[in-house]
Design a protein around this motif. Structure first.
Motif, PDB file in Angstrom:
ATOM      1  N   GLY A   1       0.014   5.050 -11.771  1.00 34.76           N
ATOM      2  CA  GLY A   1       0.458   6.011 -12.654  1.00 34.76           C
ATOM      3  C   GLY A   1       1.780   6.609 -13.211  1.00 34.76           C
ATOM      4  N   LEU A   2       2.866   5.770 -12.662  1.00 32.43           N
ATOM      5  CA  LEU A   2       4.288   5.792 -13.169  1.00 32.43           C
ATOM      6  C   LEU A   2       4.265   4.892 -14.211  1.00 32.43           C
ATOM      7  CD1 LEU A   2       4.837   6.138  -9.647  1.00 32.43           C
ATOM      8  CD2 LEU A   2       4.916   7.669 -10.345  1.00 32.43           C
ATOM      9  N   SER A   3       5.521   5.290 -14.582  1.00 33.16           N
ATOM     10  CA  SER A   3       6.555   4.621 -15.537  1.00 33.16           C
ATOM     11  C   SER A   3       8.160   3.887 -14.564  1.00 33.16           C
ATOM     12  CB  SER A   3       6.838   4.365 -16.923  1.00 33.16           C
ATOM     13  OG  SER A   3       7.864   6.249 -16.709  1.00 33.16           O
TER      14      SER A   3
ATOM     15  N   ASP B   1       0.716  -1.429  -0.090  1.00 33.22           N
ATOM     16  CA  ASP B   1       0.407  -0.168   0.234  1.00 33.22           C
ATOM     17  C   ASP B   1       0.605   1.204   0.304  1.00 33.22           C
ATOM     18  OD1 ASP B   1       0.804   0.622   2.855  1.00 33.22           O
ATOM     19  OD2 ASP B   1      -0.953   0.058   3.868  1.00 33.22           O
ATOM     20  N   ASP B   2       0.006   2.113  -0.177  1.00 33.61           N
ATOM     21  CA  ASP B   2       0.604   3.245   0.114  1.00 33.61           C
ATOM     22  C   ASP B   2       1.256   4.372   1.343  1.00 33.61           C
ATOM     23  OD1 ASP B   2      -1.538   4.224   0.505  1.00 33.61           O
ATOM     24  OD2 ASP B   2      -1.867   6.144  -0.904  1.00 33.61           O
ATOM     25  N   SER B   3       1.300   3.278   2.615  1.00 38.01           N
ATOM     26  CA  SER B   3       1.346   3.914   3.895  1.00 38.01           C
ATOM     27  C   SER B   3       3.068   3.743   4.014  1.00 38.01           C
ATOM     28  CB  SER B   3       1.546   2.565   5.122  1.00 38.01           C
ATOM     29  OG  SER B   3       2.391   3.040   6.320  1.00 38.01           O
ATOM     30  N   TRP B   4       3.777   5.377   4.083  1.00 30.39           N
ATOM     31  CA  TRP B   4       4.653   5.822   4.333  1.00 30.39           C
ATOM     32  C   TRP B   4       5.481   5.231   5.107  1.00 30.39           C
ATOM     33  CZ3 TRP B   4       7.320   8.132   8.732  1.00 30.39           C
ATOM     34  CH2 TRP B   4       8.866   8.039   8.880  1.00 30.39           C
ATOM     35  N   GLN B   5       4.936   4.891   6.552  1.00 30.22           N
ATOM     36  CA  GLN B   5       5.255   4.337   8.097  1.00 30.22           C
ATOM     37  C   GLN B   5       5.979   2.994   7.185  1.00 30.22           C
ATOM     38  OE1 GLN B   5       2.677   4.557  11.451  1.00 30.22           O
ATOM     39  NE2 GLN B   5       3.762   3.475  12.543  1.00 30.22           N
TER      40      GLN B   5
ATOM     41  N   THR C   1      15.596  -9.039  -0.728  1.00 36.53           N
ATOM     42  CA  THR C   1      15.129  -8.416  -1.498  1.00 36.53           C
ATOM     43  C   THR C   1      13.778  -7.543  -1.337  1.00 36.53           C
ATOM     44  OG1 THR C   1      15.737  -9.980  -3.023  1.00 36.53           O
ATOM     45  CG2 THR C   1      13.844  -9.170  -4.180  1.00 36.53           C
ATOM     46  N   ILE C   2      13.645  -6.220  -2.009  1.00 32.31           N
ATOM     47  CA  ILE C   2      12.416  -6.295  -1.533  1.00 32.31           C
ATOM     48  C   ILE C   2      10.852  -5.530  -2.520  1.00 32.31           C
ATOM     49  CG2 ILE C   2      11.308  -3.491  -0.708  1.00 32.31           C
ATOM     50  CD1 ILE C   2      13.613  -3.086   0.666  1.00 32.31           C
ATOM     51  N   PHE C   3      10.400  -5.869  -2.840  1.00 31.72           N
ATOM     52  CA  PHE C   3       8.983  -6.150  -3.410  1.00 31.72           C
ATOM     53  C   PHE C   3       8.423  -5.329  -3.384  1.00 31.72           C
ATOM     54  CE2 PHE C   3       5.677  -7.239  -5.960  1.00 31.72           C
ATOM     55  CZ  PHE C   3       6.072  -7.097  -6.837  1.00 31.72           C
ATOM     56  N   ALA C   4       8.267  -4.398  -3.888  1.00 30.45           N
ATOM     57  CA  ALA C   4       7.020  -2.760  -3.659  1.00 30.45           C
ATOM     58  C   ALA C   4       5.767  -3.428  -5.398  1.00 30.45           C
ATOM     59  CB  ALA C   4       7.197  -1.510  -3.919  1.00 30.45           C
ATOM     60  N   GLY C   5       4.729  -2.986  -4.064  1.00 34.06           N
ATOM     61  CA  GLY C   5       3.535  -4.264  -4.875  1.00 34.06           C
ATOM     62  C   GLY C   5       2.776  -2.561  -5.066  1.00 34.06           C
ATOM     63  N   GLY C   6       1.475  -2.685  -5.729  1.00 32.96           N
ATOM     64  CA  GLY C   6       0.201  -1.705  -5.784  1.00 32.96           C
ATOM     65  C   GLY C   6       0.828   0.284  -5.239  1.00 32.96           C
ATOM     66  N   ARG C   7       0.373   0.550  -5.234  1.00 33.36           N
ATOM     67  CA  ARG C   7       0.851   1.695  -4.775  1.00 33.36           C
ATOM     68  C   ARG C   7       2.073   2.357  -4.041  1.00 33.36           C
ATOM     69  NH1 ARG C   7      -1.673   6.617  -6.371  1.00 33.36           N
ATOM     70  NH2 ARG C   7      -1.053   7.563  -4.322  1.00 33.36           N
ATOM     71  N   SER C   8       2.284   1.490  -3.266  1.00 32.88           N
ATOM     72  CA  SER C   8       3.770   0.930  -2.489  1.00 32.88           C
ATOM     73  C   SER C   8       4.743   1.662  -3.423  1.00 32.88           C
ATOM     74  CB  SER C   8       4.334  -0.453  -1.968  1.00 32.88           C
ATOM     75  OG  SER C   8       4.648  -0.933  -2.555  1.00 32.88           O
ATOM     76  N   VAL C   9       5.062   1.248  -4.762  1.00 30.12           N
ATOM     77  CA  VAL C   9       5.931   1.635  -5.777  1.00 30.12           C
ATOM     78  C   VAL C   9       6.287   3.034  -5.909  1.00 30.12           C
ATOM     79  CG1 VAL C   9       5.719   0.257  -7.694  1.00 30.12           C
ATOM     80  CG2 VAL C   9       4.626   2.140  -7.458  1.00 30.12           C
TER      81      VAL C   9
ATOM     82  N   MET D   1      12.888  -4.535  -6.267  1.00 25.53           N
ATOM     83  CA  MET D   1      11.684  -4.642  -7.410  1.00 25.53           C
ATOM     84  C   MET D   1      10.688  -3.625  -6.682  1.00 25.53           C
ATOM     85  SD  MET D   1      11.641  -8.289  -7.058  1.00 25.53           S
ATOM     86  CE  MET D   1      12.925  -9.409  -8.164  1.00 25.53           C
ATOM     87  N   ALA D   2      10.019  -3.294  -8.087  1.00 26.58           N
ATOM     88  CA  ALA D   2       8.929  -2.826  -8.542  1.00 26.58           C
ATOM     89  C   ALA D   2       8.007  -3.243  -9.227  1.00 26.58           C
ATOM     90  CB  ALA D   2       8.706  -1.289  -9.069  1.00 26.58           C
ATOM     91  N   CYS D   3       6.729  -3.478  -8.552  1.00 25.52           N
ATOM     92  CA  CYS D   3       5.844  -4.566  -9.673  1.00 25.52           C
ATOM     93  C   CYS D   3       5.453  -3.607 -10.551  1.00 25.52           C
ATOM     94  CB  CYS D   3       4.910  -4.890  -8.543  1.00 25.52           C
ATOM     95  SG  CYS D   3       3.343  -5.413  -9.267  1.00 25.52           S
TER      96      CYS D   3
END
Length: 125
Positions: A95-97, A11-15, A35-43, A85-87
């Motif tokens: 809305g990113l690339s 998720d997009d939680s800063w904390q 290894t860190i995988f960021a999915g959803g808006r956590s990217v 890694m970013a999902c």
């Protein structure tokens, strides 16, 4: 050899993102591969300007309290050799690339992350 550490954010939680980098830095300091995988808006945590995350606390405020700032932690984790890694789907959701991400972040799908993790535990933060 120590067991590798696999962390995932969703998720997009800063904390949550800040704490994931705390955990990753701790693991790396103990000699673990991380290894860190960021999915959803956590990217959003993997962009130069992470201000799009929810509940951001300014690095300057944290540093006055003796706590490592988001930028400092993230840089340390990358410098210590974590795989970040970013999902693919998460980027589209936010809305990113790929060009919006920090240098060194790879774009992968969840299957690639899970394949890399194998039978190792995955910590969801």
């Amino acid at each position: 050899m120590t067991q590798p550490m696999f962390l995932t954010l969703a998720d997009d939680s800063w904390q949550r993102a800040h704490y994931a980098f705390v955990v990753a830095a701790g693991g790396l300091s103990l000699g673990r591969d991380v290894t860190i995988f960021a999915g959803g808006r956590s990217v959003l945590a993997l962009t130069p300007d992470w201000k799009g995350l929810a509940g951001v606390i300014a690095d300057s405020e944290l540093e006055t309290r003796g706590i490592a700032g988001f930028g400092e932690l993230r840089e340390a984790v990358v410098d210590l050799g974590a795989t970040v890694m970013a999902c693919e789907a998460g980027l589209r959701m936010a809305g990113l690339s790929e060009k919006d991400l920090l240098d060194g972040v790879t774009v992968r799908g969840i299957v690639s992350f899970l394949e890399l993790a194998g039978d190792n535990p995955v910590l969801a933060l």
